[in-house]
Design an enzyme around this catalytic site. Sequence first.
Site, PDB file in Angstrom:
ATOM      1  N   ALA A 512      44.414  37.961  24.240  1.00 43.88           N
ATOM      2  CA  ALA A 512      44.668  38.605  25.530  1.00 43.88           C
ATOM      3  C   ALA A 512      45.702  39.706  25.391  1.00 43.88           C
ATOM      4  O   ALA A 512      45.530  40.811  25.925  1.00 43.88           O
ATOM      5  CB  ALA A 512      45.122  37.569  26.557  1.00 43.88           C
ATOM      6  N   ILE A 632      49.464  35.866  34.089  1.00 43.73           N
ATOM      7  CA  ILE A 632      48.185  35.189  33.899  1.00 43.73           C
ATOM      8  C   ILE A 632      47.091  36.115  34.417  1.00 43.73           C
ATOM      9  O   ILE A 632      46.998  36.382  35.615  1.00 43.73           O
ATOM     10  CB  ILE A 632      48.155  33.834  34.642  1.00 43.73           C
ATOM     11  CG1 ILE A 632      49.307  32.939  34.162  1.00 43.73           C
ATOM     12  CG2 ILE A 632      46.814  33.148  34.420  1.00 43.73           C
ATOM     13  CD1 ILE A 632      49.300  32.623  32.682  1.00 43.73           C
ATOM     14  N   ASN A 634      43.786  35.702  34.497  1.00 41.47           N
ATOM     15  CA  ASN A 634      42.763  35.022  35.281  1.00 41.47           C
ATOM     16  C   ASN A 634      43.122  33.545  35.388  1.00 41.47           C
ATOM     17  O   ASN A 634      42.907  32.771  34.454  1.00 41.47           O
ATOM     18  CB  ASN A 634      41.390  35.190  34.617  1.00 41.47           C
ATOM     19  CG  ASN A 634      40.250  34.621  35.453  1.00 41.47           C
ATOM     20  OD1 ASN A 634      40.451  33.797  36.342  1.00 41.47           O
ATOM     21  ND2 ASN A 634      39.035  35.062  35.154  1.00 41.47           N
ATOM     22  N   PRO A 635      43.691  33.115  36.502  1.00 38.55           N
ATOM     23  CA  PRO A 635      44.091  31.709  36.639  1.00 38.55           C
ATOM     24  C   PRO A 635      42.937  30.725  36.456  1.00 38.55           C
ATOM     25  O   PRO A 635      43.159  29.581  36.060  1.00 38.55           O
ATOM     26  CB  PRO A 635      44.641  31.645  38.066  1.00 38.55           C
ATOM     27  CG  PRO A 635      45.027  33.045  38.400  1.00 38.55           C
ATOM     28  CD  PRO A 635      44.036  33.914  37.684  1.00 38.55           C
ATOM     29  N   GLN A 641      41.450  26.758  30.090  1.00 31.41           N
ATOM     30  CA  GLN A 641      42.023  26.650  28.748  1.00 31.41           C
ATOM     31  C   GLN A 641      43.048  25.525  28.684  1.00 31.41           C
ATOM     32  O   GLN A 641      43.061  24.730  27.745  1.00 31.41           O
ATOM     33  CB  GLN A 641      42.679  27.973  28.354  1.00 31.41           C
ATOM     34  CG  GLN A 641      41.719  29.023  27.851  1.00 31.41           C
ATOM     35  CD  GLN A 641      41.197  28.673  26.472  1.00 31.41           C
ATOM     36  OE1 GLN A 641      41.908  28.799  25.473  1.00 31.41           O
ATOM     37  NE2 GLN A 641      39.972  28.215  26.410  1.00 31.41           N
ATOM     38  N   LYS A 704      51.116  36.385  27.587  1.00 29.42           N
ATOM     39  CA  LYS A 704      51.539  35.651  26.395  1.00 29.42           C
ATOM     40  C   LYS A 704      50.430  34.818  25.751  1.00 29.42           C
ATOM     41  O   LYS A 704      50.580  34.370  24.621  1.00 29.42           O
ATOM     42  CB  LYS A 704      52.721  34.730  26.742  1.00 29.42           C
ATOM     43  CG  LYS A 704      54.017  35.470  27.060  1.00 29.42           C
ATOM     44  CD  LYS A 704      55.139  34.482  27.275  1.00 29.42           C
ATOM     45  CE  LYS A 704      56.468  35.163  27.429  1.00 29.42           C
ATOM     46  NZ  LYS A 704      57.583  34.195  27.609  1.00 29.42           N
ATOM     47  N   GLU A 708      46.924  27.827  22.866  1.00 24.25           N
ATOM     48  CA  GLU A 708      47.552  26.706  22.161  1.00 24.25           C
ATOM     49  C   GLU A 708      48.529  25.884  22.997  1.00 24.25           C
ATOM     50  O   GLU A 708      48.652  24.670  22.829  1.00 24.25           O
ATOM     51  CB  GLU A 708      48.326  27.241  20.934  1.00 24.25           C
ATOM     52  CG  GLU A 708      47.557  27.199  19.636  1.00 24.25           C
ATOM     53  CD  GLU A 708      46.690  28.421  19.418  1.00 24.25           C
ATOM     54  OE1 GLU A 708      45.974  28.466  18.412  1.00 24.25           O
ATOM     55  OE2 GLU A 708      46.718  29.344  20.248  1.00 24.25           O
TER      56      GLU A 708
END
Length: 745
Positions: A512, A632, A634-635, A641, A704, A708
């Site tokens: 991203a 963010i 796309n919430p 994710q 960010k 992970e």
Amino acid sequence: MKSNYIGKPTSRVDGPLKVTGQAKYAAEFAADGLVYGVVVSGEIAKGSIKNIDVKEALSLKGVLKIFTHENVSGLPWFDKNYKDQDSPAGSPFRPFQDNKIMFSMQPIALVVAETFELARYAASLVKVEYKEDKHETVLMDHLDKAKKAPKGKVGFEEPKSRGNAGDAFKAAEFKVEGEYLHSAEHHNPLEMHATTVVWEDGDKLTVYDKTQGVFNCQQYITKVFGLSTDDVRVLSPFVGGAFGSGLRPQYQVFMAVLASLELKRAVRVSLTRQQMFSFGHRPSSVQRLALSASADGTLQSVKHEAFGETSRFEDYTEIIVNWSGTMYKCENVELKYDLVKLDVFSPLDMRAPGAVTGNHPFESAIDELAYALKMDPLAFRLRNYAEEDQMGGRPYSSKELKACYTQGAAKFGWDKRSIEPRSMRDGNQLIGWGMGTAAWDAQQMLANAKAVLSADGKLFVSSGASDIGTGTYTIMTQIAAETLGLAIEDVTFKLGDTNMPEAPLQGGSWTAASVGSAVKAGCEAVKAQVLKLAKKSKKTPVSGESADDLIIDDGYVLLKKDPSSKISISELMKQAEVGSIEEKAMSGPNPINKLKYTFNTHAAVFAEVKVDEELGTAIVSRVVCAVAAGKIINPKTAGSQIKGAVVWGISKALEEESMMDKNLGRFINHDLYEYHIPVNKDINDIDVIFVEEHDDKVNPLGVKGVGEIGIIAVAGAIANAVFHATGHRVRNLPITMDKVLGLSE
């Protein structure tokens, strides 16, 4: 503005293709004259092939060729230790190089036939005689052979100690120590690894591969076979999950290309589920923790020692212990990481490599120390909160972990928690509440993108990135649409093709930030050209206006002071007789900011478990995961994710374990019948909170990445919840009923 898409929940733009079956994966591309390859796997863990008999298999009508070490030679790769972009130090495995066997299920032959069924049957007729040597495949049995982990692959940082943890531990009033075991795990994405190679005259290849990086795959093929990049095009438009298994080119790529070049035909090679256990895994580890604190709850010392496994031919390294030196404020930290070489394939990056392995022991020890102090585990973490990076001595570009604690605890109801173990129950169910903290690098890599705006107002953006299910197609479309002020329906984003601008591997939670920044830059360049056309236009509502006085929204150029004065982009381009506007852009990390700041995502995880008091079965009844990850995009996709990561964390804590038979030297539960992963009934309520976090230093978008961060602290939080429920601390993952009952460790 109508064209405001960043930060809005948006459904996947590739969703219709996937649910209607139109999205094609590596083993689904058709080709004229396609033939099939089936891999023959070796049966021993270490030794050599004395004889390989292929006569019976070759005698079958329709069997075209059987490749073995006896008839494959002369490739450039055999003379040069070529490394792909995700290689650790050492010499990578090269199929058919010689008769040596270095790990169980090593590919030793490729049978190519007119049909898949025939190739599979012929493969069963290949007879092999081995010379078997003594193997070593179990980490715990060979810790005495551990050696200091070398630099390893790019990005690995040697753990740095500070202060004097030994003396501080001895002098401290409160202390805990323990040994933690972590079994090997395998990726097991839904789509198994496969490659379809289409051969064209002149040895030109079109390769459809399951990969997390088409450029890495292309580079691998050209170096191994001595080909030009002009002769090899790699495509991977859709990937059915990967989790790290597609970062390195796997051996089916080599075999499919080998056969296609030899036979001058299209070839497909697909691996079985069992063979998916033969080319890398999250390595097993043994970890030893010793922590101490003063009576007021100040952390006095941290000692974290880890033993990891690697292959005989490569030194695979992970950042397992480093996080323990930066998570909390502490002056005395001793970190150590050693490797043990075993007769296995090299381990492979797996979602949150290193961090998820080291977090469970460390966060469990933090929890145990809080109990020794009779402090609430959250209060103890806040008492030792680190405002700056303890390892690098730098400030964070942003850190909203306290907000994660506050909002996560409030949503979970942490203030209603009884601190004493075994004090909360519902009938025969012991209820436990546990928590954990996570951090992960927020990186940006060099990436390229191209944006083309056509005269009809449609935008086409491309970058050779990957989408392994994370939502890359969608968020890049959102970024492009908002940057250029277009309706999202007028934007098409394409990826997964080496004919597109180069992009990095999809891993490390950097896509991203990396590709998104390049897409933004490319669209801004196109936007600048549109505004130039607006200024130069004649007899339009925006003629002669400077770029500062204009905005673009919903496909129109508008006057800021009078939005009703506008003209469509398509009209502008037609008036200027411009058929299209094309711009390429490159974006990379700011080198000055990298020296000044530490870039991390952070998360706080709160978990509730219900443990059957008599049976010892544990169910995770709810999880709250609060994440600070900058902006963010796309919430909706980001939330998916995090939820997926939490599901995997539950799986890691309670179910997943690759079982090594030390006599065979093989993972024996190599299928989805015996390699346990969660089903719907195992998963209950998962709440995701994205804490507001503004970061103008990390990258132009302020994002960010979330791939992970969601998994890292889940297993630790669950383990701590199991202790709170039962009073028994399980240090060996997965947490099975026998361990909960104290019948085994």
